[in-house]
Design a protein around this motif. Sequence first.
Motif, mmCIF file in Angstrom:
data_model
loop_
_atom_site.group_PDB
_atom_site.id
_atom_site.type_symbol
_atom_site.label_atom_id
_atom_site.label_comp_id
_atom_site.label_asym_id
_atom_site.label_seq_id
_atom_site.Cartn_x
_atom_site.Cartn_y
_atom_site.Cartn_z
ATOM 1 N N ASP A 99 -2.266 5.882 -15.783
ATOM 2 C CA ASP A 99 -2.200 7.112 -16.573
ATOM 3 C C ASP A 99 -0.866 7.842 -16.444
ATOM 4 O OD1 ASP A 99 -4.774 6.683 -17.451
ATOM 5 O OD2 ASP A 99 -5.704 8.015 -15.973
ATOM 6 N N GLY A 100 -0.234 7.759 -15.256
ATOM 7 C CA GLY A 100 0.940 8.595 -15.047
ATOM 8 C C GLY A 100 2.139 7.949 -14.397
ATOM 9 N N GLY A 101 2.049 6.665 -14.078
ATOM 10 C CA GLY A 101 3.159 6.006 -13.407
ATOM 11 C C GLY A 101 4.390 5.888 -14.290
ATOM 12 N N ARG A 102 5.555 5.931 -13.679
ATOM 13 C CA ARG A 102 6.809 5.804 -14.413
ATOM 14 C C ARG A 102 7.049 4.348 -14.801
ATOM 15 N NH1 ARG A 102 11.310 7.047 -11.260
ATOM 16 N NH2 ARG A 102 10.091 7.128 -9.333
ATOM 17 N N VAL A 103 7.346 4.106 -16.056
ATOM 18 C CA VAL A 103 7.536 2.751 -16.568
ATOM 19 C C VAL A 103 8.616 2.022 -15.765
ATOM 20 C CG1 VAL A 103 8.399 1.436 -18.549
ATOM 21 C CG2 VAL A 103 6.735 3.261 -18.903
ATOM 22 N N GLY A 104 8.315 0.777 -15.434
ATOM 23 C CA GLY A 104 9.243 -0.053 -14.686
ATOM 24 C C GLY A 104 9.170 0.100 -13.189
ATOM 25 N N GLU A 105 8.341 1.024 -12.715
ATOM 26 C CA GLU A 105 8.272 1.319 -11.291
ATOM 27 C C GLU A 105 7.179 0.509 -10.588
ATOM 28 O OE1 GLU A 105 10.180 3.508 -9.310
ATOM 29 O OE2 GLU A 105 11.468 3.405 -11.081
ATOM 30 N N THR A 106 7.338 0.412 -9.273
ATOM 31 C CA THR A 106 6.349 -0.183 -8.381
ATOM 32 C C THR A 106 5.775 0.906 -7.488
ATOM 33 O OG1 THR A 106 7.413 -2.357 -8.338
ATOM 34 C CG2 THR A 106 6.023 -1.796 -6.450
ATOM 35 N N TYR A 107 4.464 0.836 -7.243
ATOM 36 C CA TYR A 107 3.798 1.810 -6.377
ATOM 37 C C TYR A 107 2.985 1.061 -5.320
ATOM 38 C CZ TYR A 107 4.978 5.284 -9.909
ATOM 39 O OH TYR A 107 5.657 6.110 -10.782
ATOM 40 N N ASN A 108 3.247 1.374 -4.064
ATOM 41 C CA ASN A 108 2.460 0.811 -2.970
ATOM 42 C C ASN A 108 1.166 1.606 -2.785
ATOM 43 O OD1 ASN A 108 4.294 -1.186 -2.406
ATOM 44 N ND2 ASN A 108 5.139 -0.205 -0.572
ATOM 45 N N VAL A 109 0.078 0.880 -2.517
ATOM 46 C CA VAL A 109 -1.230 1.510 -2.338
ATOM 47 C C VAL A 109 -1.789 1.087 -0.985
ATOM 48 C CG1 VAL A 109 -3.498 1.925 -3.329
ATOM 49 C CG2 VAL A 109 -1.606 1.247 -4.825
ATOM 50 N N GLY A 110 -1.982 2.041 -0.096
ATOM 51 C CA GLY A 110 -2.513 1.740 1.235
ATOM 52 C C GLY A 110 -3.638 2.666 1.623
ATOM 53 N N GLY A 111 -4.388 2.264 2.632
ATOM 54 C CA GLY A 111 -5.539 3.038 3.055
ATOM 55 C C GLY A 111 -5.299 3.936 4.250
ATOM 56 N N ASN A 112 -4.051 3.943 4.776
ATOM 57 C CA ASN A 112 -3.747 4.715 5.992
ATOM 58 C C ASN A 112 -4.723 4.364 7.111
ATOM 59 O OD1 ASN A 112 -1.729 6.041 4.516
ATOM 60 N ND2 ASN A 112 -3.091 7.721 3.950
ATOM 61 N N ALA A 113 -5.015 3.081 7.251
ATOM 62 C CA ALA A 113 -6.051 2.652 8.203
ATOM 63 C C ALA A 113 -5.639 1.345 8.872
ATOM 64 C CB ALA A 113 -7.391 2.501 7.495
ATOM 65 N N GLU A 114 -4.568 1.391 9.655
ATOM 66 C CA GLU A 114 -4.157 0.188 10.387
ATOM 67 C C GLU A 114 -5.166 -0.125 11.489
ATOM 68 O OE1 GLU A 114 -0.031 -0.523 11.584
ATOM 69 O OE2 GLU A 114 0.450 1.370 10.567
ATOM 70 N N ARG A 115 -5.624 -1.365 11.507
ATOM 71 C CA ARG A 115 -6.530 -1.829 12.550
ATOM 72 C C ARG A 115 -6.222 -3.278 12.874
ATOM 73 N NH1 ARG A 115 -7.470 2.788 11.702
ATOM 74 N NH2 ARG A 115 -9.434 3.972 11.861
ATOM 75 N N THR A 116 -6.348 -3.657 14.145
ATOM 76 C CA THR A 116 -6.263 -5.071 14.488
ATOM 77 C C THR A 116 -7.517 -5.782 13.988
ATOM 78 O OG1 THR A 116 -7.325 -4.769 16.637
ATOM 79 C CG2 THR A 116 -4.909 -4.588 16.572
ATOM 80 N N ASN A 117 -7.393 -7.070 13.771
ATOM 81 C CA ASN A 117 -8.558 -7.832 13.319
ATOM 82 C C ASN A 117 -9.708 -7.738 14.310
ATOM 83 O OD1 ASN A 117 -7.227 -8.586 11.017
ATOM 84 N ND2 ASN A 117 -6.750 -10.660 11.711
ATOM 85 N N ILE A 118 -9.397 -7.784 15.593
ATOM 86 C CA ILE A 118 -10.480 -7.748 16.590
ATOM 87 C C ILE A 118 -11.160 -6.381 16.591
ATOM 88 C CG2 ILE A 118 -8.974 -7.094 18.519
ATOM 89 C CD1 ILE A 118 -12.058 -9.458 18.570
ATOM 90 N N THR A 119 -10.403 -5.313 16.312
ATOM 91 C CA THR A 119 -11.019 -3.985 16.213
ATOM 92 C C THR A 119 -11.975 -3.932 15.036
ATOM 93 O OG1 THR A 119 -9.127 -2.891 17.252
ATOM 94 C CG2 THR A 119 -10.552 -1.533 15.864
ATOM 95 N N VAL A 120 -11.565 -4.516 13.911
ATOM 96 C CA VAL A 120 -12.435 -4.558 12.729
ATOM 97 C C VAL A 120 -13.728 -5.292 13.057
ATOM 98 C CG1 VAL A 120 -12.676 -5.491 10.386
ATOM 99 C CG2 VAL A 120 -10.528 -4.402 11.097
ATOM 100 N N VAL A 121 -13.603 -6.443 13.692
ATOM 101 C CA VAL A 121 -14.786 -7.249 14.018
ATOM 102 C C VAL A 121 -15.703 -6.489 14.973
ATOM 103 C CG1 VAL A 121 -15.591 -9.389 15.087
ATOM 104 C CG2 VAL A 121 -13.595 -9.423 13.574
ATOM 105 N N LYS A 122 -15.141 -5.868 15.985
ATOM 106 C CA LYS A 122 -15.959 -5.138 16.955
ATOM 107 C C LYS A 122 -16.615 -3.907 16.322
ATOM 108 C CE LYS A 122 -13.652 -6.670 21.198
ATOM 109 N NZ LYS A 122 -12.878 -6.262 22.414
ATOM 110 N N THR A 123 -15.937 -3.273 15.368
ATOM 111 C CA THR A 123 -16.532 -2.134 14.664
ATOM 112 C C THR A 123 -17.755 -2.578 13.876
ATOM 113 O OG1 THR A 123 -14.380 -1.029 14.502
ATOM 114 C CG2 THR A 123 -16.115 -0.300 12.991
ATOM 115 N N ILE A 124 -17.641 -3.703 13.182
ATOM 116 C CA ILE A 124 -18.782 -4.242 12.438
ATOM 117 C C ILE A 124 -19.920 -4.585 13.399
ATOM 118 C CG2 ILE A 124 -19.576 -6.194 11.029
ATOM 119 C CD1 ILE A 124 -16.683 -6.274 9.877
#
Length: 349
Positions: free
Chosen positions: A239-264
């Motif tokens: 809807d509003g991005g500037r033509v020709g531009e790239t935008y990074n999309v992140g979740g602000n949620a860095e986790r190690t794989n083992i942390t993810v597994v242990k959380t589940i």
Amino acid sequence: MKTLLVTGGAGFIGANFVLQAVGDGLRVINLDKLTYAGNPDTLESLRGHDRHVFVQGDIGDHTLVAELLQAHQPIAIVNFAAESHVDRSIDGPAAFVHTNVVGTLGMLEAARNYWRSMSGHDQDSFRFLHISTDEVYGSLGDEGSFTETTPYAPNSPYSASKAASDHLVRAFHHTYGLPTLTTNCSNNYGPFQFPEKLIPLVIQKAMAGEQLPVYGDGLNVRDWLFVADHCSAIRRVLDGGRVGETYNVGGNAERTNITVVKTICALLDAKRPLPDGRKHESLITYVKDRPGHDRRYAIDSSKLQRELSWKPLHTFESGIEATVDWYLTNQSWVQRVLDGSYRMERLGV
């Protein structure tokens, strides 16, 4: 009524985007080849919906794509169609080049021809939005984050094919003037994800009391992005991005794989304990690391937040609990994937 042509709209992220877009009143022409990762079950709630037209077909079919563009006159193309599993790209890279590079080239050519046939406001407002990945940037050290100007350094056949497609999108903007946009996202998770990916794989195996394979030492770091947040970011860029531009999309949620597994594991201990009383964490098994496994990804999405006022609504904790709950209550969807029956039927137009 605004119409979008969405490619790969029966895959994990694409289908979530389609469901959200149709729910918000947009009309979607959904083109998907229905390879193993394209699941019509995900779109079952849209069967017969007057704002959703499903077309089984290949983005490499130039005639079909041109016909869809002329027949439906979309205001934008959102290109999700891609082979996306790193392990599969290691075993068979040719399919990734065919879909991700050659297929994207075909879509860009069709979009250029369609855009040139337009005039006035329609031509000015048309957009080609290409969905990509943070894996094109390679691997980070212990500090820093990927920005939109980080040099590309792909380390797997998958990420190399996506990097090539990103470059083609950029080239079509600078060479032909095609109004393109690109988003590079971090690791997505959430409802309807194919069970070969880490989070749904761990949920399913843990529920069954099976071993939970973790590559290497489990300390590879990813920035986890809840799929609904990713879809809202795509809409904002469209809807509003500037033509020709790239935008990074992140979740602000860095986790190690083992942390993810242990959380589940901890969530399942509370929600679906094992019959023998063991903790799910006892099922964790470390396995040989995969070739070229990038150590750390992290996304700086400040450009998207600053220019388009977007931010993720889900923390990792809220998102992962919602994801576990979804898989617990949608086992019929999972089982149809696991036994292959989801491929025996095709969504009606």
